[in-house]
Design a protein around this motif. Structure first.
Motif, mmCIF file in Angstrom:
data_model
loop_
_atom_site.group_PDB
_atom_site.id
_atom_site.type_symbol
_atom_site.label_atom_id
_atom_site.label_comp_id
_atom_site.label_asym_id
_atom_site.label_seq_id
_atom_site.Cartn_x
_atom_site.Cartn_y
_atom_site.Cartn_z
ATOM 1 N N VAL A 198 32.859 38.127 35.164
ATOM 2 C CA VAL A 198 32.484 39.240 36.300
ATOM 3 C C VAL A 198 33.901 39.571 37.006
ATOM 4 N N LEU A 199 34.535 38.277 37.320
ATOM 5 C CA LEU A 199 35.875 38.671 37.932
ATOM 6 C C LEU A 199 36.879 39.352 36.908
ATOM 7 N N GLY A 200 36.829 38.850 35.805
ATOM 8 C CA GLY A 200 37.631 39.738 34.881
ATOM 9 C C GLY A 200 37.302 41.246 34.757
ATOM 10 N N ALA A 201 36.093 41.412 34.648
ATOM 11 C CA ALA A 201 35.539 43.037 34.911
ATOM 12 C C ALA A 201 35.917 43.609 36.121
ATOM 13 N N ILE A 202 35.940 43.024 37.138
ATOM 14 C CA ILE A 202 36.408 43.637 38.606
ATOM 15 C C ILE A 202 37.769 43.699 38.487
ATOM 16 N N LEU A 203 38.436 42.968 38.198
ATOM 17 C CA LEU A 203 39.846 43.131 38.011
ATOM 18 C C LEU A 203 40.459 44.093 37.134
#
Length: 133
Positions: free
Chosen positions: A75-80
């Motif tokens: 999820v963090l990767g998707a946000i970034l």
């Protein structure tokens, strides 16, 4: 009401394949930016991006993609990656790139990123449930 919604095998594998395609594409895209290839330099110049930033953009692409590829940080990767793709849209708008093939490509990629994650992660389904009327 806050129960995890089970994911069908079809949805899970569709999400994995969609995410896998995105991961492979972004890993290749990030990797070619690390090498001073003529196509990277020429494209950077066309878009108005200083050529010395290609390496930095490659590292950012690879780092965000690796975060997306790891289930615990996906999820963090998707946000970034969403933020990164927003910057790509901005650059293409400024450069006057063709709308559907270049400028909106980041939107297509973002939909694949979040769609793949949504299909394979029940926590996202809990946060963003699709409602049937």
């Amino acid at each position: 009401m806050n129960e995890l919604i089970p994911i069908s095998r079809t949805a899970l594998w569709t999400g994995r394949i969609l995410s896998g395609v995105v991961i492979i594409f972004l890993l290749l895209d990030g990797a070619i930016k690390l090498i001073p290839l003529d196509v990277v330099i020429a494209t950077s110049k066309q878009l108005g991006i200083p050529t010395h930033l290609a390496f930095t953009l490659g590292v950012l692409t690879l780092a965000c993609t690796l975060l997306y590829a790891i289930p615990q940080t996906s999820v963090l990767g998707a946000i970034l990656l969403t933020g990164y793709l927003g910057g790509a849209i901005y650059v293409h708008v400024l450069a006057g790139s063709p709308l559907f093939s270049h400028t909106l490509f980041s939107i297509y990629l973002g939909l694949m990123i979040w769609g793949g994650l949504y299909l394979r992660d029940e926590r996202l389904r809990l946060i963003f449930p699709l409602r049937r009327v």
